[in-house]
Each structure stands twice: as structure tokens, then as C-alpha cells.
Write an enzyme that holds these catalytic residues in place. Structure first.
Site, short mmCIF file in Angstrom:
data_model
loop_
_atom_site.label_atom_id
_atom_site.label_comp_id
_atom_site.label_asym_id
_atom_site.label_seq_id
_atom_site.Cartn_x
_atom_site.Cartn_y
_atom_site.Cartn_z
CD GLN A 171 72.20 42.23 66.24
OE1 GLN A 171 72.26 42.54 65.06
NE2 GLN A 171 72.95 42.82 67.16
CG HIS A 193 69.83 41.10 62.32
ND1 HIS A 193 70.91 40.38 61.86
CD2 HIS A 193 70.16 42.39 62.21
CE1 HIS A 193 71.86 41.22 61.47
NE2 HIS A 193 71.43 42.46 61.67
CG ASP A 235 70.54 44.53 58.36
OD1 ASP A 235 70.70 44.87 57.17
OD2 ASP A 235 71.17 45.05 59.31
CD GLU A 270 68.72 47.47 59.84
OE1 GLU A 270 69.75 48.06 60.22
OE2 GLU A 270 68.05 46.72 60.58
CG ASP A 304 72.53 50.30 59.64
OD1 ASP A 304 73.16 51.28 60.08
OD2 ASP A 304 72.83 49.13 59.94
CD GLN A 326 70.59 50.26 63.51
OE1 GLN A 326 71.27 49.91 64.46
NE2 GLN A 326 70.60 49.61 62.37
CE LYS A 328 75.45 49.81 63.06
NZ LYS A 328 74.36 48.88 62.75
CB SER A 357 77.12 47.57 67.07
OG SER A 357 77.88 46.57 66.44
CB CYS A 358 76.48 42.28 67.86
SG CYS A 358 77.52 42.46 66.39
#
Length: 415
Positions: A171, A193, A235, A270, A304, A326, A328, A357-358
Site C-alpha cells: 500500500q 492501494h 482501496d 476495495e 473491508d 479482507q 483484517k 493495518s499500517c
């Protein structure tokens, strides 16, 4: 029992927690910050540094194995748990979870997870706690069994030892152009992303987004090595629905136009829209998927928001309300549930994308690799952070190390 003490250490996630509702409502960016008043409960500002909490299990020989708890970037949005609060999570872990950990057989992974994650006061434990503690328990089981975490998962779920890598998805964050170039030069499997999370980035009638899609395809052909043909995954954070309306037919029409602009590429879209509830999301996404499939479109819908827990994933998969789901990881909770979710998707012939997640950490990313490879997910997120290089190396290198071990095991068994 093999666990004799529990340690806690506060830490940092690899990015920031963002107030999605405020950003959707038109908050402007000033450098790296967002300007405006918070809307989502728990946010003191629109962008706050991600925090984490490490849990260490001290085994009887004084080896310590760790797992990391944290929330996701858009905490409190789309039915998710609220913003991660370190002191609150630490207190609950110390009072409730630690005593349970001292009373389980850590070599039995699924059994230990089931016992440790029993409800407390008729409530499910924080998903962040489940996530971090399940990582530590998986590492404990692997250590005690002298195996990799992936092998523990394969044994617990009666899966064959895998020998194939899982495609990695990177991403870009807001540094779109630079990071797209990095991804192309590194021949990432799935990109970019795009972080299309505001009207400014989506544009009137989606024109800005459409131009970005065309640019990514063109750039891939310009600087990618011969034969490189990645999946293009965007996304859009519900902005197709926000901008052109929540009508499945119109959303499907728009997605088809996007695909037509970049022939030769598989396109993942997404979160095309947010219909406000899990049930509404399932019904409308199923209709969008049906329309695209009936047209023979190569577009793939990825869900998501509103699809968080294992039960949500089951409902979406059974309704075929996405081409890819996804999973998550911090929102699902226990990594055992992530493994269950991948297998559930496969049973229903829906793609399984082990995301996250980032805001995560190196430890949670590495544990996710073992789940993804063991269950042979269709793709997994390069994490943590938004910098591409770090996340791609953490996830990619862990995959390569793991597969070197598993290939050796398989070859020894054959011989």
C-alpha cells in the site's frame, strides 16, 4: 504449565490512527496532519500516533516469546473496536488474561486460545488483546514443539505443509507516485492501494481516481521489467458510493468503466461503498458481484468495512458478497480466527486476503505471514507502515525464510 510469568511493554505502531468519519466529512490536510474537529469517539485529534502493547510469555526455561496488540488505522469506523488505549488494555490484560495464561498448556495452540479468550463479564475480550496474545501463544507453541508457527497451524488444522509463496500486496499511503515506482521496481505482486480516502482524491464523478488508475497502468508498462503484470488493487474507502450514489447497478457500471480504461490488467476494487450496516453491505455487495460476474468483468470486489469478525466473514462468504474478503487481522482478533477465516473463504470459493493495518508491528506482520502461508491465502498485505520498503522486506523475507524451512521438511519426508 509452561508459562510462568507475563510481561507487558508499551510500544509504537508503525503508522497513525485516523478519524475516518472526520476525513470523509471534508477535513483538509496540512502537511502530514488533518485539520478539523474529531468526530469518532476516542480521537483527541484527527490523526494520532499509533500505540501498541507487547505481551511477553515467560516460559519455564526463561525463554520469552512475544506478541503485539494494537488497533487499526481507522479505529471506531465501520463497526470496529474503538481507538486503542494502552492503559485500559494493559489493566485488562494484567487482571484477567495473565492469570488465565498461567493455567494453560501452551503447546496446544487452539486449546490454549479457547481457554484464554473466554468471555469476561459476558463480554468478548478486546480484539486487540486476542490478536496480541494469540501471536505470543503461537510463538510459544512453535518453540515448545521445535517447529515454525506455520507448522503449528498446519498441524492444528490438519493442513498439508505448503511449498508455495503467497502473493504480497503493498500500500502506497499518500506518497502515491514515489511508492508506486518503488513497487514496480521491486515487482510487487499486487499494487498500489492508493489511499483514495477523500473527495479530493476521488474527484468529481471519480475522474481523479480514473486518471490515477490509468497512470498506474501506464507507469507499470513504462518502468516494469518485461513480463511484469501485477494485479492492480485500489482501496476507494466507499467513495464510489459516496460520489455517484448507493445504487449497485450504477456502482457496477462505474467499476466496468474503470476496468475498460486499463485492458490487460486484473483490477481489485476495495470498499466501493459503505451501505451503513453489515446486513445492507452483504445484500448490496452480493448484487454488485452478481452484476459484474454476469457481464464477464475481470473486476474483483474486495470487502473491508462492515466485515470484521469471523462471523461477519462467514456471512459475506456464504452470500458471495465479494470476490475477495479482507481478513483484517487486528479486527478479527485471535490469529486462530484468521486461519479459520481463510479456510472458510476457501470452502465458499471466495478469495481470502490476509490483510491488517499500517499501524501494526514487525512481530504481528511476521506472525501473519505464517498464518497466510500455512492456509495458502490468495494474497497478504505487506505491513506494517506506509513506506513500502520496510513492509515488503519484513513480510517477503519472513515468507522466504519460512518456505526454505518448509521445503527442507518436505524434501526430508519425501526422501
Amino acid at each position: 504449565m509452561q508459562i510462568k510469568d507475563v510481561l507487558l511493554a508499551s510500544g509504537n505502531g508503525a503508522f497513525f490512527y485516523d478519524d475516518q468519519a472526520a476525513i470523509r466529512s471534508g477535513a483538509t490536510q496540512d502537511g502530514f496532519i488533518y485539520v478539523g474537529e474529531p468526530i469518532t469517539p476516542g480521537f483527541t485529534s484527527l490523526r494520532i500516533p499509533a500505540s501498541s502493547l507487547s505481551v511477553g510469555l515467560v516460559l519455564t526455561d526463561d525463554t520469552v516469546v512475544w506478541g503485539d496488540m494494537m488497533g487499526v488505522q481507522y479505529s471506531g469506523a465501520g463497526g470496529r473496536d474503538p481507538v486503542f488505549e494502552t492503559n485500559q488494555i494493559s489493566d485488562l490484560t494484567s487482571r484477567v488474561v495473565a492469570p488465565r495464561l498461567l493455567d494453560v498448556d501452551a503447546s496446544l495452540y487452539l486449546d490454549a486460545c479457547a481457554k484464554v479468550f473466554e468471555p469476561f463479564e459476558q463480554q468478548r475480550l478486546s480484539l486487540a488483546i486476542e490478536y496480541g496474545v494469540s501471536q505470543a501463544l503461537l510463538r510459544a507453541a512453535a518453540y515448545l514443539q521445535r517447529a515454525t508457527m506455520a507448522e503449528v497451524v498446519c498441524a492444528e488444522f490438519n493442513l498439508p505443509l505448503p511449498t508455495r509463496r503467497v502473493p504480497i500486496y503493498c500500500q502506497s499511503g499518500d506518497a502515491r507516485e514515489v511508492n508506486v515506482d518503488k513497487m514496480i521496481l521491486k515487482a510487487v505482486d499486487v499494487l498500489p492501494h492508493g489511499l483514495i480516502n477523500s473527495r479530493q482524491k476521488f474527484g468529481v464523478d471519480g475522474q481523479t481516481f480514473m486518471e490515477f488508475v490509468k497512470w498506474v497502468a501506464k507507469r507499470t508498462r513504462e518502468i516494469g521489467r518485461p513480463g511484469y503484470n501485477p494485479v492492480l488493487h485500489f482501496d476507494v474507502y466507499g467513495w464510489i458510493g459516496q460520489e455517484i450514489g448507493l445504487e449497485p447497478q450504477r456502482i457496477a457500471d462505474f467499476i466496468c468503466r474503470v476496468v475498460d480504461t486499463v485492458p490487460g490488467f486484473t483490477i481489485n476494487i476495495e470498499s466501493p461503498a459503505d451501505f451503513g450496516s453489515t446486513q445492507a453491505q452483504i445484500e448490496n455487495y452480493a448484487e454488485i458481484v452478481s452484476i459484474l460476474d454476469s457481464r464477464g468483468s475481470t473486476a474483483r470486489i474486495v470487502v473491508d468495512e462492515r466485515c470484521n469478525t469471523l462471523e461477519d466473514i462467514r456471512l459475506f462468504a456464504e452470500a458471495r458478497a465479494a470476490h475477495l474478503i479482507q481478513i483484517k487481522t487486528p479486527d478479527v482478533g485471535s490469529l486462530a480466527d484468521t486461519a479459520h477465516a481463510v479456510l472458510l473463504c476457501k470452502e465458499n470459493k471466495v478469495g481470502a486476503y490476509v490483510g491488517g493495518s499500517c499501524t501494526e508491528t514487525d512481530l504481528s506482520a511476521q506472525a501473519s505471514v505464517h498464518i497466510s502461508v500455512a492456509t495458502q491465502a490468495d494474497m497478504m498485505l505487506a505491513k506494517p507502515g506506509m513506506g513500502v520498503d520496510e513492509a515488503f522486506s519484513i513480510v517477503g523475507n519472513e515468507q522466504n525464510r519460512l518456505l526454505a524451512i518448509l521445503n527442507r521438511r518436505v524434501s526430508k519426508n519425501v526422501s
